[in-house]
Design an enzyme around this catalytic site. Structure first.
Site, PDB file in Angstrom:
ATOM      1  CG  HIS A 184      -4.665   3.538   7.201  1.00 40.33           C
ATOM      2  ND1 HIS A 184      -4.253   3.522   8.520  1.00 40.33           N
ATOM      3  CD2 HIS A 184      -4.934   4.841   6.932  1.00 40.33           C
ATOM      4  CE1 HIS A 184      -4.288   4.741   9.006  1.00 40.33           C
ATOM      5  NE2 HIS A 184      -4.692   5.564   8.078  1.00 40.33           N
ATOM      6  CB  CYS A 222      -9.256   8.156   9.737  1.00 40.85           C
ATOM      7  SG  CYS A 222      -8.075   9.478   9.959  1.00 40.85           S
ATOM      8  CG  HIS A 273      -6.661   8.344   4.757  1.00 45.87           C
ATOM      9  ND1 HIS A 273      -7.664   7.661   5.421  1.00 45.87           N
ATOM     10  CD2 HIS A 273      -5.658   8.502   5.649  1.00 45.87           C
ATOM     11  CE1 HIS A 273      -7.283   7.442   6.663  1.00 45.87           C
ATOM     12  NE2 HIS A 273      -6.063   7.923   6.835  1.00 45.87           N
ATOM     13  CG  HIS A 278      -1.041   8.276   6.835  1.00 44.73           C
ATOM     14  ND1 HIS A 278      -1.334   9.529   7.330  1.00 44.73           N
ATOM     15  CD2 HIS A 278      -2.126   7.504   7.106  1.00 44.73           C
ATOM     16  CE1 HIS A 278      -2.539   9.517   7.871  1.00 44.73           C
ATOM     17  NE2 HIS A 278      -3.054   8.304   7.749  1.00 44.73           N
ATOM     18  CG  ASP A 320       7.222   1.808  -0.254  1.00 45.24           C
ATOM     19  OD1 ASP A 320       6.570   2.792   0.185  1.00 45.24           O
ATOM     20  OD2 ASP A 320       8.047   1.903  -1.174  1.00 45.24           O
ATOM     21  CG  HIS A 321       4.156   2.724  -3.222  1.00 44.94           C
ATOM     22  ND1 HIS A 321       5.315   3.136  -2.602  1.00 44.94           N
ATOM     23  CD2 HIS A 321       3.751   3.767  -3.975  1.00 44.94           C
ATOM     24  CE1 HIS A 321       5.598   4.373  -2.984  1.00 44.94           C
ATOM     25  NE2 HIS A 321       4.669   4.784  -3.807  1.00 44.94           N
ATOM     26  CD  GLU A 368      -1.759   8.022  11.314  1.00 45.27           C
ATOM     27  OE1 GLU A 368      -2.477   7.056  11.075  1.00 45.27           O
ATOM     28  OE2 GLU A 368      -2.042   8.870  12.183  1.00 45.27           O
TER      29      GLU A 368
HETATM   30 NI    NI Z   1      -4.831   7.588   8.396  1.00 45.82          NI
END
Ligand code: NI
Length: 148
Positions: A14, A33, A39, A41, A79-80, A134
Site C-alpha cells: 500500500h 509510508c 511498500h 506488510h 493477498d499479494h 500491520e
Molecule cells: Ni505501511
C-alpha cells in the site's frame, strides 16, 4: 459463553496518501509510508467469535465454516494485492479511502459482518471483533457492534 479467535495472514502492499492533503502534508504526516512506489506488510488478522458451546459438538464455532468465509472475503481478495489499486474500497476514484490499518480493519470487519448470516444463519456464533497486526508493534482492533 466462549470467545474463540482464529488467526489468518496475508501479504499486501500500500501507499498512505490522502487526496485531500497536499504533497507536502502527505510527506510530513505519513513519512516513509508516503513513498510513491508503495511498500508491503505481512498482515496478521485475528477474527474473534463469541458463542455458547453447541451440545452435540462441544464447540462454539465451526472453524471450517469460519475459514471458508475469511478466505473468501479477506485472504483471497487481499493477498499479494496492491491495496490502493486492486481493492475497490481503496481504489475508487473519488473519494479515495487511505489504506491505513484502521481503514483496512474496518473494511475487513464490514465484509465479515455483511456475509455473516449467510454462513452462520443461527443465533450463534456472533462476530465479536477483528484485530489486524500491520507490524509486530502496531495492532488495530475493530469491534463488530461498533461499526455500521
Ligand atoms: Ni505501511
Amino acid at each position: 459463553m466462549f470467545r474463540v479467535t482464529r488467526r489468518y495472514e496475508f501479504a499486501a502492499s500500500h501507499r498512505l496518501h490522502s487526496a485531500v492533503l497536499s504533497e507536502e502534508e502527505n510527506r510530513r504526516l505519513y513519512g516513509k509510508c508516503n513513498n510513491p512506489h508503495g511498500h508491503g506488510h505481512n498482515y496478521v488478522v485475528e477474527v474473534s467469535v463469541r458463542g455458547p458451546r453447541e451440545g452435540a459438538t462441544g464447540r462454539a464455532v465451526d472453524i471450517a465454516v469460519l475459514d471458508e468465509l475469511v478466505q473468501r472475503e479477506v485472504v483471497r481478495p487481499f493477498d499479494h494485492r496492491n491495496l490502493n489499486r486492486e481493492v475497490a474500497v481503496f481504489a475508487s476514484v473519488v473519494p479515495t479511502l487511505v489504506p491505513t490499518s484502521e481503514n483496512l480493519g474496518l473494511e475487513i470487519c464490514r465484509r465479515l459482518k455483511r456475509n455473516w448470516k449467510q454462513v452462520f444463519p443461527g443465533e450463534w456464533p456472533k462476530l465479536e471483533k477483528i484485530r489486524i497486526g500491520e507490524t509486530a508493534r502496531n495492532i488495530f482492533e475493530v469491534r463488530a457492534d461498533e461499526i455500521e
